[in-house]
Design an enzyme around this catalytic site. Structure first.
Site, mmCIF file in Angstrom:
data_model
loop_
_atom_site.group_PDB
_atom_site.id
_atom_site.type_symbol
_atom_site.label_atom_id
_atom_site.label_comp_id
_atom_site.label_asym_id
_atom_site.label_seq_id
_atom_site.Cartn_x
_atom_site.Cartn_y
_atom_site.Cartn_z
ATOM 1 N N CYS A 119 0.773 -1.300 -0.113
ATOM 2 C CA CYS A 119 0.084 0.023 0.139
ATOM 3 C C CYS A 119 0.822 1.211 0.237
ATOM 4 O O CYS A 119 0.338 2.424 -0.344
ATOM 5 C CB CYS A 119 -1.088 0.128 1.161
ATOM 6 S SG CYS A 119 -2.108 -1.333 1.351
ATOM 7 N N HIS A 256 -3.111 7.349 2.643
ATOM 8 C CA HIS A 256 -3.698 6.296 2.336
ATOM 9 C C HIS A 256 -4.876 5.820 2.791
ATOM 10 O O HIS A 256 -5.184 5.947 3.993
ATOM 11 C CB HIS A 256 -2.482 4.889 2.701
ATOM 12 C CG HIS A 256 -3.030 3.655 2.335
ATOM 13 N ND1 HIS A 256 -3.716 3.348 1.431
ATOM 14 C CD2 HIS A 256 -2.862 2.557 3.185
ATOM 15 C CE1 HIS A 256 -3.867 2.105 1.397
ATOM 16 N NE2 HIS A 256 -3.547 1.492 2.299
ATOM 17 N N ASN A 286 -10.056 -0.014 0.352
ATOM 18 C CA ASN A 286 -8.419 0.085 0.395
ATOM 19 C C ASN A 286 -8.016 -0.522 -0.964
ATOM 20 O O ASN A 286 -8.029 -1.819 -1.209
ATOM 21 C CB ASN A 286 -7.773 -0.848 1.616
ATOM 22 C CG ASN A 286 -6.374 -0.808 1.600
ATOM 23 O OD1 ASN A 286 -5.551 -0.359 0.634
ATOM 24 N ND2 ASN A 286 -5.765 -1.005 2.687
HETATM 25 O O1 UT7 Z 1 -3.229 -1.086 3.991
HETATM 26 C C1 UT7 Z 1 -3.152 -1.875 5.106
HETATM 27 C C2 UT7 Z 1 -4.257 -2.689 5.155
HETATM 28 N N1 UT7 Z 1 -4.651 -3.010 6.566
HETATM 29 C C3 UT7 Z 1 -5.045 -2.178 7.545
HETATM 30 O O2 UT7 Z 1 -5.232 -1.064 7.163
HETATM 31 C C4 UT7 Z 1 -5.631 -2.898 8.715
HETATM 32 C C5 UT7 Z 1 -5.739 -1.964 9.970
HETATM 33 N N2 UT7 Z 1 -6.540 -2.542 11.008
HETATM 34 C C6 UT7 Z 1 -7.934 -2.354 10.822
HETATM 35 O O3 UT7 Z 1 -8.480 -1.562 9.914
HETATM 36 C C7 UT7 Z 1 -8.816 -2.758 11.833
HETATM 37 O O4 UT7 Z 1 -8.031 -3.614 12.641
HETATM 38 C C8 UT7 Z 1 -9.966 -3.983 11.124
HETATM 39 C C9 UT7 Z 1 -11.137 -3.180 10.580
HETATM 40 C C10 UT7 Z 1 -9.255 -4.874 10.408
HETATM 41 C C11 UT7 Z 1 -10.658 -4.471 12.490
HETATM 42 O O5 UT7 Z 1 -11.137 -3.726 13.267
HETATM 43 P P1 UT7 Z 1 -11.169 -3.664 14.900
HETATM 44 O O6 UT7 Z 1 -11.801 -2.705 15.538
HETATM 45 O O7 UT7 Z 1 -9.568 -3.867 15.233
HETATM 46 O O8 UT7 Z 1 -11.896 -5.117 15.120
HETATM 47 P P2 UT7 Z 1 -11.208 -6.546 15.684
HETATM 48 O O9 UT7 Z 1 -10.405 -7.186 14.740
HETATM 49 O O10 UT7 Z 1 -10.727 -6.515 17.289
HETATM 50 O O11 UT7 Z 1 -12.721 -7.265 15.923
HETATM 51 C C12 UT7 Z 1 -13.524 -7.000 16.747
HETATM 52 C C13 UT7 Z 1 -14.848 -7.985 16.559
HETATM 53 C C14 UT7 Z 1 -14.196 -9.512 16.582
HETATM 54 O O12 UT7 Z 1 -15.345 -10.043 17.307
HETATM 55 P P3 UT7 Z 1 -15.375 -10.736 18.937
HETATM 56 O O13 UT7 Z 1 -13.929 -11.389 19.030
HETATM 57 O O14 UT7 Z 1 -15.076 -9.092 19.463
HETATM 58 O O15 UT7 Z 1 -16.295 -11.270 19.137
HETATM 59 C C15 UT7 Z 1 -14.159 -9.796 15.322
HETATM 60 O O16 UT7 Z 1 -14.507 -11.108 15.106
HETATM 61 O O17 UT7 Z 1 -15.271 -7.772 15.341
HETATM 62 C C16 UT7 Z 1 -15.332 -9.356 14.819
HETATM 63 N N3 UT7 Z 1 -15.343 -8.820 13.332
HETATM 64 C C17 UT7 Z 1 -16.386 -8.334 12.386
HETATM 65 N N4 UT7 Z 1 -17.527 -8.441 12.806
HETATM 66 C C18 UT7 Z 1 -18.525 -8.080 11.795
HETATM 67 C C19 UT7 Z 1 -14.064 -8.757 12.461
HETATM 68 N N5 UT7 Z 1 -14.559 -8.240 11.226
HETATM 69 C C20 UT7 Z 1 -15.924 -8.292 11.207
HETATM 70 C C21 UT7 Z 1 -16.961 -8.000 10.213
HETATM 71 N N6 UT7 Z 1 -18.011 -8.166 10.444
HETATM 72 N N7 UT7 Z 1 -16.467 -7.750 8.913
#
Ligand code: UT7
Length: 329
Positions: A119, A256, A286
């Site tokens: 990215c 980005h 993204n």
């Molecule tokens: O160019 C580089 C590309 N990468 C990035 O920019 C990634 C950077 N990271 C992020 O953007 C965030 O970490 C995410 C958007 C990927 C995730 O957000 P988060 O606030 O860090 O959520 P999390 O991974 O801690 O997940 C929270 C909850 C989990 O459930 P439990 O364990 O709390 O029950 C996940 O399983 O949300 C759940 N979850 C979802 N729920 C509904 C994860 N993905 C989803 C989804 N829909 N798509």
């Protein structure tokens, strides 16, 4: 600080292109256990574009490049350096740049090469092209970021499939027009050792340990998030400090487009009002290396840049890599 150049090397034109097919959060929530509400709240994304099987990365890139050439008022034959930043090339070889060269009708004595910094690819490519133009050995460069991220997605993984999209953006670089102060002022690139496993495609390369079934993006989202904020803040701080500038001097930041929460964290760090940060992650998700040039082209067309404005381009990505560039418009 990078070597000052004479004459300054400026962005002479921009262009972008995205596939017509829109994939909304609602559509995704019929395929995996997610919702528009979750995706929008956690990422700021509403929809993304998805290329069809017949839409190649080279074709997306060439269309963006064609728009940028027209915007700059240059003919394809005037380009002597083409860099395509992509981590989703159509083929392992030849480079996507060589395919784009043919599509655009660039001349034989044009250097054509791909660059992969995920990215951060576009910022890396911009810095490399700037250095080569500043050497005096090349006059005009076409720098394109283009991706078909949809080919690397595990559509059953809700943690990643909601984040990415396809598209392309391009800029033409060359000697600044006489009588302007336009030009790339400075750039800084970096990569954080030991972070490769946080965001990767573990298969599909030449590694014997990587079966084709693992040719999907795997990510530790929370950790990437923290490094992203840290990397973008640090590179911004360094660039501003060594140029005697502060956040208040920036008319526009084109970050980005990965996650609106990451963009908000950067805005807070710079103490900048959101109006000075360009955001289109809601409509494209993204798009990796395409993200900044696609956003830059939209920002320009929306009248967000005036001659003389100071702009920051800043990115992070797999590697983990990061980079920033200060540009006087
Ligand atoms: O160019 C580089 C590309 N990468 C990035 O920019 C990634 C950077 N990271 C992020 O953007 C965030 O970490 C995410 C958007 C990927 C995730 O957000 P988060 O606030 O860090 O959520 P999390 O991974 O801690 O997940 C929270 C909850 C989990 O459930 P439990 O364990 O709390 O029950 C996940 O399983 O949300 C759940 N979850 C979802 N729920 C509904 C994860 N993905 C989803 C989804 N829909 N798509």
């Amino acid at each position: 600080m990078s070597t000052p150049t004479s004459p300054a090397i400026a962005i002479l034109g921009t262009g972008s292109n995205a596939p017509a097919r829109v994939l909304t959060n609602d559509e995704l929530s019929r395929q995996v256990d997610t919702s528009d509400e979750w995706i929008f709240t956690r990422t700021g994304i509403r929809e993304r574009r998805i290329a069809g099987p017949d839409e190649s990365v080279a074709a997306l890139a060439a269309a963006a490049g064609r728009f940028a050439l027209a915007d700059a008022g240059l003919e394809p034959g005037q380009i002597d350096l083409l860099i395509v930043a992509t981590c989703t090339p159509d083929l392992p070889m030849p480079s996507t740049a060589c395919l784009v060269q043919t599509e655009l009708g660039l001349r034989e004595r044009a250097a054509c090469v791909d660059l992969n910094a995920a990215c951060t690819g576009f910022v890396y490519a911009l810095d490399h092209a700037w250095a080569l133009l500043a050497s005096g050995r090349y006059r005009h460069a076409l720098v394109i970021g283009a991706e078909k991220n949809s080919t690397l997605i595990d559509w059953a993984d809700r943690g990643t499939c909601v984040l990415f999209g396809d598209g392309a953006g391009a800029v033409v670089l060359g000697p600044a027009r006489p009588g302007t102060t336009s030009g790339i002022l400075d750039a800084q690139l970096g990569a954080i050792p030991g972070t490769a496993e946080l965001l990767l495609v573990p298969g599909g390369g030449s590694s014997p340990l990587a079966p084709e079934s693992r040719r999907h993006i795997a990510m530790k989202g929370k950790e990437v998030f923290k490094f992203a904020v840290r990397g973008m803040e640090e590179v911004t701080r360094d660039l501003l400090a060594r140029n005697g500038l502060s956040g208040a001097d920036l008319s526009l930041v084109v970050p980005h487009q990965a996650n609106l929460r990451i963009i908000h964290a950067l805005a807070q760090y710079l103490e900048l009002p959101y109006e000075r940060i360009f955001v289109n992650v809601d409509r494209y998700g993204n798009t990796s290396a395409a993200s900044i040039p696609l956003a830059l082209d939209e920002a320009r067309r929306a009248g967000r840049l005036k001659t003389g404005d100071l702009m920051l381009l800043v990115a992070f990505g797999a590697g983990l890599t990061y980079g920033g560039a200060l540009v006087r418009w």
